[in-house]
Design an enzyme around this catalytic site. Structure first.
Site, mmCIF file in Angstrom:
data_model
loop_
_atom_site.group_PDB
_atom_site.id
_atom_site.type_symbol
_atom_site.label_atom_id
_atom_site.label_comp_id
_atom_site.label_asym_id
_atom_site.label_seq_id
_atom_site.Cartn_x
_atom_site.Cartn_y
_atom_site.Cartn_z
ATOM 1 C CB SER A 85 -35.940 -19.063 12.694
ATOM 2 O OG SER A 85 -35.866 -19.224 14.100
ATOM 3 C CE LYS A 129 -28.715 -15.158 12.535
ATOM 4 N NZ LYS A 129 -29.387 -16.003 13.547
ATOM 5 C CD GLU A 141 -23.043 -8.727 12.646
ATOM 6 O OE1 GLU A 141 -22.361 -8.340 11.688
ATOM 7 O OE2 GLU A 141 -24.183 -9.237 12.529
HETATM 8 C C1 LIG Z 1 -30.161 -15.516 14.608
HETATM 9 C C2 LIG Z 1 -31.395 -16.302 14.761
HETATM 10 C C3 LIG Z 1 -32.652 -15.684 14.993
HETATM 11 C C4 LIG Z 1 -32.815 -14.216 15.200
HETATM 12 O O1 LIG Z 1 -32.464 -13.420 14.128
HETATM 13 P P1 LIG Z 1 -33.541 -12.705 13.175
HETATM 14 O O2 LIG Z 1 -32.690 -11.827 12.336
HETATM 15 O O3 LIG Z 1 -34.498 -11.952 14.040
HETATM 16 O O4 LIG Z 1 -34.210 -13.770 12.403
HETATM 17 C C5 LIG Z 1 -33.775 -16.486 15.050
HETATM 18 N N1 LIG Z 1 -33.696 -17.826 14.928
HETATM 19 C C6 LIG Z 1 -32.517 -18.454 14.721
HETATM 20 C C7 LIG Z 1 -32.498 -19.945 14.606
HETATM 21 C C8 LIG Z 1 -31.326 -17.728 14.631
HETATM 22 O O5 LIG Z 1 -30.163 -18.360 14.431
#
Ligand SMILES: *Cc1c(COP(=O)(O)O)cnc(C)c1O
Length: 393
Positions: A377, A89, A111
């Site tokens: 992610s 993020k 948000e």
């Molecule tokens: C917020 C988040 C997501 C989901 O958001 P996307 O916009 O679909 O990437 C996925 N993995 C993590 C670790 C997150 O913090």
């Protein structure tokens, strides 16, 4: 035909900018400015410097030996979990705050659901000395206590939202309301590839550093600059969007996205938007939305707060509609099992969201020579309690 955004802000039939009159000017200004800013030399210089020295990029592309053995393919993990603040993020918030500054804005709003985007936004506001207000559903404020404390320590004001179900969707409505009241000095940092045009494209571009790095790294490791498969989890779609961005029109590369099945697609407790959604408008864009017969948004459910969203980005809706991407629902139990598996095979504790991408691996049929890149992610520190409690309920 391209799967990237067209000049009117659409991906096929999805996308657009469906905003109240009072925001029209704001959104139009951003539409006019964002590409000029992103492509400017001064933005690129500062953005790339921050990605390197502050975020810690490039993130490694790690060949997962034991995981590869288990699934019979050459599996690489793109390690967004190693970024500052623990997820992908921050790539987006660093970029958007620079755009806000270029546009002369002094106040930032955001948000947040689980608090991850809120923390990433509060972080860059501290870095840039900007005022920061984060809207968060009152239910989430209670559930995600540590992230609320982090945002406060970083100097942000956290506003608990008491309307609706008091979760992400309600927090987003409140942020949009704030933006309507302060259009001239306020910049709204959206955390995923959702919202009115240009947000989905802007966020995808800011996250596209992920696939830019994959290209160079896979060339170095495999002697070709593309994998056979790209895999990622999808909530709103930003880590997936970044992972596929530079390959989206390259049909040699298969795209596999994992959405949150929750307790099961047919259980009534799910966030599987592609499996169940119908075309509708949510938060300023046309996409698939989980809604009732009379068009009311249904409350989604997933064990993972980051995937618990009743919509999906228009870019991903279009890829799904044209079968450019295969969308696989992964249920809570499958995701938790996959998280334990990665932890024991590779010594990496993934975020619950990322565990959904890993949970799609057992559903795939690979050939031994297939090269797979799966984006982790985020890291699992925030989810340890959920993991440990899952088998002891
Ligand atoms: C917020 C988040 C997501 C989901 O958001 P996307 O916009 O679909 O990437 C996925 N993995 C993590 C670790 C997150 O913090």
């Amino acid at each position: 035909m391209s799967y990237l955004v067209d000049k009117d802000g659409y991906y096929g039939e999805f996308g657009g900018a469906y905003v109240p009159e009072i925001l029209h000017q704001c959104v139009e200004n951003l539409q006019k400015e964002y590409l000029k800013v992103i492509e400017s030399e001064s933005f690129q210089k500062e953005y790339n410097q921050l990605l390197r020295d502050y975020v810690g990029r490039p993130s490694p592309l790690y060949y997962a030996n034991r995981l590869s053995e288990k699934y019979g393919a050459r599996i690489y993990l793109k390690r967004e979990d190693l970024n500052h603040t623990g997820a992908h993020k921050i790539n987006n918030t660093v970029g958007q705050i620079l755009i806000a500054r270029h546009m002369g804005k002094t106040r930032i709003i955001a948000e947040t659901g689980a608090g991850q985007h809120g923390v990433a936004t509060a972080t860059v506001c501290a870095l840039m000395n900007m005022q920061c207000v984060v809207y968060m559903g009152a239910t989430d404020v209670k559930r995600q206590h540590i992230n609320v404390e982090k945002m406060k320590m970083l100097g942000a004001t956290v506003v608990p939202v008491e309307s609706g179900n008091k979760t992400l969707k309600d927090a987003t409505n409140e942020a949009i309301r704030d933006w309507c009241c302060h259009p001239s000095d306020t910049f709204y940092i959206i955390g995923s590839t959702v919202g009115p045009h240009p947000y989905p494209d802007m966020v995808a571009r800011l996250q596209s550093v992920i696939s830019k790095e994959i290209k160079e790294q896979i060339m170095e490791k495999e002697g070709r600059d593309y994998p056979d498969y790209l895999m990622a989890c999808v909530g709103g779609g930003s880590n997936a969007g970044g992972t596929v961005y530079h390959y989206i029109d390259d049909e040699r590369v298969k795209i596999v996205l994992a959405e949150a099945g929750g307790m099961g697609v047919d259980s009534g407790k799910t966030a599987a938007t592609i499996a169940l959604g119908q075309v509708g408008i949510l938060h300023g864009a046309k996409s698939y939305v989980i809604q009732s017969e009379d068009g009311q948004i249904e409350e989604p459910y997933s064990i993972s707060a980051g995937l618990d969203y009743p919509g999906i980005g228009p870019m991903h809706a279009n890829m799904a509609a044209h079968r450019r991407a295969q969308i696989i629902p992964v249920n809570d139990d499958e995701a938790v099992a996959a998280a334990y598996e990665l932890t024991r095979l590779e010594g990496i504790i993934p975020a619950l969201e990322s565990a959904h991408a890993l949970g799609a691996l057992p559903k795939m049929k690979f050939r031994p020579e297939d090269v797979v890149v799966l984006t982790v992610s985020g890291r699992g520190d925030k989810d340890i309690e959920t993991y440990l409690n899952y088998y002891n309920r």
